[in-house]
Design an enzyme around this catalytic site. Structure first.
Site, PDB file in Angstrom:
ATOM      1  N   ASP A 287       0.838  -1.193   0.000  1.00 45.73           N
ATOM      2  CA  ASP A 287       0.000   0.000   0.000  1.00 45.73           C
ATOM      3  C   ASP A 287       0.883   1.257   0.000  1.00 45.73           C
ATOM      4  OD1 ASP A 287      -3.055   0.771   0.418  1.00 45.73           O
ATOM      5  OD2 ASP A 287      -1.905   2.054   1.784  1.00 45.73           O
ATOM      6  N   TRP A 288       0.607   2.244   0.863  1.00 51.73           N
ATOM      7  CA  TRP A 288       1.431   3.463   0.906  1.00 51.73           C
ATOM      8  C   TRP A 288       2.876   3.164   1.269  1.00 51.73           C
ATOM      9  CZ3 TRP A 288       1.777   8.433  -0.363  1.00 51.73           C
ATOM     10  CH2 TRP A 288       0.640   9.079  -0.843  1.00 51.73           C
ATOM     11  N   TRP A 328     -12.353   3.408  -3.316  1.00 51.30           N
ATOM     12  CA  TRP A 328     -11.843   3.448  -1.939  1.00 51.30           C
ATOM     13  C   TRP A 328     -11.734   4.881  -1.452  1.00 51.30           C
ATOM     14  CZ3 TRP A 328     -10.595   2.124   2.780  1.00 51.30           C
ATOM     15  CH2 TRP A 328      -9.513   2.711   3.422  1.00 51.30           C
ATOM     16  N   ASP A 414      -7.690  -8.667  -4.004  1.00 55.58           N
ATOM     17  CA  ASP A 414      -7.633  -7.223  -3.761  1.00 55.58           C
ATOM     18  C   ASP A 414      -8.434  -6.467  -4.822  1.00 55.58           C
ATOM     19  OD1 ASP A 414      -7.016  -4.630  -3.146  1.00 55.58           O
ATOM     20  OD2 ASP A 414      -4.850  -4.865  -3.301  1.00 55.58           O
ATOM     21  N   HIS A 443      -6.377  -7.108   0.030  1.00 57.40           N
ATOM     22  CA  HIS A 443      -5.456  -5.973  -0.074  1.00 57.40           C
ATOM     23  C   HIS A 443      -4.358  -6.021   0.983  1.00 57.40           C
ATOM     24  CE1 HIS A 443      -4.081  -1.927  -0.887  1.00 57.40           C
ATOM     25  NE2 HIS A 443      -4.259  -1.597   0.376  1.00 57.40           N
TER      26      HIS A 443
END
Length: 461
Positions: A287-288, A328, A414, A443
């Site tokens: 993710d980030w 999202w 995901d 995810h």
């Protein structure tokens, strides 16, 4: 014009020389140089104390010297390199001088006017726009400031007035998270905020591998995400470092969403790597953790030997964001008080109630949740979005310059970064031929960390 095409890093190093001269004179170590057509025109350094002049910032000194050298107060075609993000005063002077470009090193979360507090360079109402780029030798620039301020600090863990710190009691009794807390605060890149990180050594009695697995989480998780991987990696002889981004986990949490920026979080991670002097790093991202983490190795390639990449992306702003991500982002905007643990449990029904509570622990009220709201809009959507230029440079690095070992783990369920997007990312990473597909994972792939760690231990020998 010189026959030598110097890089931005070259000129930033010249600015760092000026910063060190300022420190030797008792001034805050900020330095700047002005360049035109590949030639050094002028330099400057902080001197407000010695000159009794509040305007005697490094940028102002360099601009004045350049104007005298060129015989013109308009500095058309010139570029300014400065070790710290310009303040509003200096940004105004840069715009009035009609500079072509400004490049800065460390972000300034308190007074930075090039994206951290505000961005004067994006104001289209002004009659001149100067291109701006941050993060060049950010860690080195921040370390000069850190070395200067360290002897002057009276206490190592004050809390900024505009930030919150989750009480330790919120983290008591977390399942499968026994490791002691470590904190980094005396780093200028953090602007007085305290960053928490785990630093788990190789298990006693196991020959150390010499490798450090640097595990970077995303939104809305924290280092708890890697609990299933840390133990096995440590038992295999590896060191594991897992920080909490500012605004998450046990790290300090600014109250305002505007305190968060791509440049600030990237600079804080660069500072962590430098200050802990991490070497033989296997970068682990999701993710980030990937949006930020994948931009780190190009600044110090010699520190990194491996990459374990899970559902994430390199955001360069040149391709539309996926429908799943846009959904999202819209959902977070409509549900700002969402239950973090319940969100994770949707894709991980094996999670227990105490585990869900652990994910909620850092965020007891709305004031502690600014980062959760700030991060979705921060993903670079266009070529001129903050961070897109850094992502583009990183993509070039991974395609052509990366020489370490790489593997990918894909959560096949995901809906945000679906398998096709991950295969596109795989194609952008040189030598990434090993892929672990996890049919039941969504995810938040590290929730299946035991299987991933087992694969990684064999792969990164």
């Amino acid at each position: 014009m010189s026959d030598i095409a110097y890089s931005d890093s070259h000129w930033m190093r010249r600015a760092l020389e000026q910063a060190r001269l300022a420190a030797a004179e008792g001034e805050v170590p900020v330095g700047a140089v002005v360049v035109k057509n590949g030639e050094l025109i002028a330099s400057g350094r902080n001197a407000p104390i010695g000159r009794h002049d509040p305007s005697a910032h490094a940028e102002i000194a360099a601009l004045r010297a350049a104007a005298l050298a060129l015989g013109n107060y308009r500095l058309d075609g010139c570029e300014l390199f400065v070790t710290l993000e310009p303040c509003a005063m200096c940004s105004g002077a840069i715009l009035h001088a009609r500079l072509k470009r400004v490049v800065f090193g460390a972000a300034d979360a308190r007074t930075g006017a090039a994206g951290s507090v505000l961005n004067l360079f994006e104001n289209r109402q002004l009659n001149h726009q100067t291109a701006v780029q941050g993060g060049v030798l950010a860690a080195e620039s921040a370390m000069e400031l850190q070395a200067f301020f360290r002897p002057r600090r009276v206490t190592t863990d004050p809390l900024r007035e505009d930030a919150l710190r989750t009480l330790d009691a919120c983290f008591e009794g977390l399942p499968d998270y026994p490791w002691p807390a470590h904190y980094l605060q005396d780093a200028p890149a953090l602007a007085g905020l305290r960053m928490h990180y785990l630093d788990v050594p190789p298990q006693t009695g196991v020959p150390p591998s010499g490798k450090t697995f640097l595990c970077l989480h995303g939104n809305p998780t924290w280092s708890y995400l890697y609990r299933h991987m840390i133990g096995p990696l440590s038992a295999a002889g590896h060191r594991v470092v897992a920080p909490d981004l500012i605004g998450f986990g046990k790290s300090d949490k600014p109250k305002k969403e505007g305190a968060h920026s791509f440049a600030f979080h990237r600079s804080s991670l660069l500072a962590l790597v430098e200050l802990l002097d991490l070497r033989e790093v296997v970068l682990v991202v999701q993710d980030w953790g990937g949006l930020l983490g994948l931009t780190l190795p190009m600044e110090a390639p010699g520190r990194y030997s491996g990459l374990l990449v899970m559902n994430t992306l390199l955001a360069c702003g040149d391709l539309p964001l996926s429908e799943g991500f846009q959904a999202w982002r819209a959902w977070v905007a409509a549900n700002p008080e969402f239950d973090v643990g319940r969100l994770l449990q949707r894709g991980n029904p094996q999670m227990s109630t105490p585990e869900c509570a652990a994910y909620n622990a850092p965020f007891p009220d709305r004031g502690h949740r600014a980062a959760l709201r700030a991060f979705p809009p921060m993903v670079p959507a266009f070529a001129d979005s903050p961070g897109a230029d850094v992502g583009y440079r990183a993509r070039t690095f991974w395609q052509h310059a990366w020489s370490g070992r790489s593997m990918m783990a894909i959560g096949m369920q995901d809906p945000v970064f679906h398998p096709a997007l991950m295969r596109d990312l795989q194609a952008q990473i040189r030598g990434c031929d090993t892929v672990l597909e996890l049919p039941r994972a969504g995810h938040f792939v590290p929730e299946h960390g035991a299987e991933i760690a087992a694969k990684a231990i064999g792969f990164f020998r």
